[in-house]
Design an enzyme around this catalytic site. Structure first.
Site, PDB file in Angstrom:
ATOM      1  N   LYS A  95     -88.374 -40.693 -39.426  1.00  0.00           N
ATOM      2  CA  LYS A  95     -89.177 -39.748 -40.212  1.00  0.00           C
ATOM      3  C   LYS A  95     -88.412 -39.110 -41.363  1.00  0.00           C
ATOM      4  O   LYS A  95     -88.975 -38.768 -42.394  1.00  0.00           O
ATOM      5  CB  LYS A  95     -89.757 -38.662 -39.311  1.00  0.00           C
ATOM      6  CG  LYS A  95     -90.909 -39.166 -38.455  1.00  0.00           C
ATOM      7  CD  LYS A  95     -91.694 -38.025 -37.859  1.00  0.00           C
ATOM      8  CE  LYS A  95     -92.940 -38.533 -37.162  1.00  0.00           C
ATOM      9  NZ  LYS A  95     -92.615 -39.233 -35.880  1.00  0.00           N
ATOM     10  N   GLU A 117     -97.621 -29.845 -41.585  1.00  0.00           N
ATOM     11  CA  GLU A 117     -98.157 -29.601 -40.248  1.00  0.00           C
ATOM     12  C   GLU A 117     -97.416 -30.538 -39.302  1.00  0.00           C
ATOM     13  O   GLU A 117     -96.821 -31.521 -39.732  1.00  0.00           O
ATOM     14  CB  GLU A 117     -99.655 -29.881 -40.185  1.00  0.00           C
ATOM     15  CG  GLU A 117    -100.039 -31.326 -39.924  1.00  0.00           C
ATOM     16  CD  GLU A 117    -100.066 -32.196 -41.171  1.00  0.00           C
ATOM     17  OE1 GLU A 117    -100.326 -31.639 -42.260  1.00  0.00           O
ATOM     18  OE2 GLU A 117     -99.819 -33.397 -41.056  1.00  0.00           O
ATOM     19  N   SER A 383     -87.856 -47.203 -33.638  1.00  0.00           N
ATOM     20  CA  SER A 383     -88.145 -46.083 -34.544  1.00  0.00           C
ATOM     21  C   SER A 383     -87.408 -44.795 -34.200  1.00  0.00           C
ATOM     22  O   SER A 383     -87.135 -43.985 -35.081  1.00  0.00           O
ATOM     23  CB  SER A 383     -89.649 -45.817 -34.574  1.00  0.00           C
ATOM     24  OG  SER A 383     -90.145 -45.590 -33.272  1.00  0.00           O
TER      25      SER A 383
HETATM   26  C1  LIG Z   1     -93.573 -39.986 -35.233  1.00  0.00           C
HETATM   27  C2  LIG Z   1     -92.972 -41.163 -34.569  1.00  0.00           C
HETATM   28  C3  LIG Z   1     -93.648 -42.402 -34.522  1.00  0.00           C
HETATM   29  C4  LIG Z   1     -95.045 -42.597 -35.024  1.00  0.00           C
HETATM   30  O1  LIG Z   1     -95.217 -42.399 -36.380  1.00  0.00           O
HETATM   31  P1  LIG Z   1     -95.459 -43.598 -37.411  1.00  0.00           P
HETATM   32  O2  LIG Z   1     -95.868 -42.927 -38.654  1.00  0.00           O
HETATM   33  O3  LIG Z   1     -96.505 -44.485 -36.828  1.00  0.00           O
HETATM   34  O4  LIG Z   1     -94.170 -44.317 -37.549  1.00  0.00           O
HETATM   35  C5  LIG Z   1     -93.005 -43.489 -33.944  1.00  0.00           C
HETATM   36  N1  LIG Z   1     -91.765 -43.366 -33.416  1.00  0.00           N
HETATM   37  C6  LIG Z   1     -91.087 -42.198 -33.429  1.00  0.00           C
HETATM   38  C7  LIG Z   1     -89.734 -42.145 -32.837  1.00  0.00           C
HETATM   39  C8  LIG Z   1     -91.670 -41.058 -34.008  1.00  0.00           C
HETATM   40  O5  LIG Z   1     -90.996 -39.903 -34.001  1.00  0.00           O
END
Ligand SMILES: *Cc1c(COP(=O)(O)O)cnc(C)c1O
Length: 399
Positions: A95, A117, A383
């Site tokens: 993020k 938000e 992610s």
């Molecule tokens: C917020 C988050 C997501 C989901 O958000 P996307 O916009 O779909 O990427 C996925 N993995 C993690 C670790 C997150 O913090």
């Protein structure tokens, strides 16, 4: 960035991906969004912007993130599996790539304050972090219920100097926080920038966020070339909440049809259980968060409350780029249940010594739904890291 000759999967001049996208906003918000639309490409394509963005990604976020050959996981799935380690980014997830980009943009637009938000608090923390970094005032709206559920993230934001304001209307969760943040932006149009955390919202947000996250696949191409001599894998897997990590992981492969792109949604307790967040399986076209996209809704168009064990995938829609990628068949959408994701998360811990975020564990869980050839190169976008999810792992208990 985007190749002008081949824009089939990128946004058009009007802000649409096929039939999805656009800017469905109240008239009061029009000047704010229009200012962004007119300026975002000009600004982010300037050499000094690119330089500052790249420098912060390198020295502050810790990029490039490694592309790791997961040998024991590879054996398990009979393919060569790489993990793109977004979990090693500062603050623990992808993020921050987007919040760094947006705060640099906000500065160049002459903004002094940031509003955002947050649902689970991850985007709020990434926003609070870059506001501290840049010395900008930050207000984050968060549903009162979410504040109670996600106490550590609330305190993280406060330590970083952000004001967290409870949203007290409606169900006191994400959509109410969104409404309040929008209202705040309407009332403070000249000095405030609104940072959206995924490839959602009115045009130009989805395109802007996808461009900031596209560093993920930009690096993947270089790293795969080093590892295998070929920038193109056979598969890229990513989980989808709003879709920003997936958009970033797919971005530079969208027009290479030999790369199979797989998006993994949260099936919660099962796609047909009434408790899920599997938007492409259950959703219909509608307007959510300022854009036309696919969303889970009742017969009369009320947004259905989504459910997933993972707070980051608990969203009733997907970004318009993904609605289009689903519609055109360019990306294959599958889903993983809570149980499948938890097992896959624990499996990664056991096999590779990496405890993933439960969001990312959904992407891992989908590997078992595919039959790979021995020489297939598979990249899973990891992610985020699992530290924030320790409570959920403990409650799950089966390890
Ligand atoms: C917020 C988050 C997501 C989901 O958000 P996307 O916009 O779909 O990427 C996925 N993995 C993690 C670790 C997150 O913090």
């Amino acid at each position: 960035m985007s190749n002008k000759q081949n824009t089939r999967f990128h946004v058009n001049e009007q802000g649409y991906y096929g039939q999805f996208g656009g800017a469905y906003i109240p008239e009061m918000l029009y000047p704010n969004v229009e200012e962004l639309r007119e300026n975002y490409l000009k600004i982010i394509q300037q050499p000094d912007f690119k330089e500052e963005f790249d420098h912060l990604l390198k020295t502050y976020v810790g990029r490039p993130t490694p592309l790791y050959h997961a040998k024991r996981l590879s054996e398990k799935f009979n393919a060569t599996v790489y993990l793109k380690r977004e979990d090693l980014c500062h603050t623990g997830a992808h993020k921050i790539n987007n919040t760094i980009g947006q705060i640099l943009l906000a500065k160049r637009l002459g903004k002094e304050k940031i509003v955002a938000e947050t649902g689970a608090g991850q985007h709020g923390v990434a926003t609070a972090t870059v506001c501290a970094l840049m010395g900008m005032e930050c207000i984050v709206y968060m549903g009162k219920i979410d504040m109670e559920r996600q106490r550590p993230n609330v305190e993280r934001m406060r330590i970083l100097g952000t004001k967290v304001v409870p949203a007290l209307s409606g169900s006191m969760t994400l959509k109410d926080a969104t409404n309040e943040a929008m209202r705040h932006w309407i009332n403070n149009p000249t000095d405030t920038h609104y940072i959206i955390g995924s490839v959602v919202g009115p045009h130009p947000y989805p395109d802007m966020v996808a461009r900031f996250q596209s560093v993920i696949s930009e690096e993947m191409k270089i790293q795969l070339t080093e590892e295998t001599g070929n920038p193109f894998p056979d598969y890229v897997f990513a989980c989808v909440g709003g879709g920003s990590n997936a958009a970033g992981a797919f971005y530079h492969y969208l027009h290479d049809e030999n790369v199979n792109l797989v998006a993994v949604e949260a099936a919660g307790k099962g796609v047909d259980s009434g408790e899920s967040a599997a938007t492409t399986a259950l959703g219909k076209p509608g307007v959510l968060h300022g854009s036309k996209t696919l969303l889970m809704q009742t017969q009369d168009g009320q947004v259905v409350e989504p459910y997933s064990i993972s707070a980051g995938l608990d969203y009733p829609g997907i970004g318009p780029i993904h609605a289009h990628l689903f519609d055109t068949g360019r990306v294959k959408f599958v889903s993983a249940t809570d149980d499948e994701a938890m097992n896959a998360g624990i499996q990664l811990g056991r096999l590779e010594g990496i405890i993933p975020a439960i969001e990312s564990a959904h992407a891992l869980a989908a590997l078992s739904q595919f039959e790979f050839d021995q020489d297939d190169i598979v990249v899973v976008n990891l992610s985020g890291r699992g530290d924030k999810d320790l409570e959920t792992y403990i409650r799950w208990g089966k390890y």
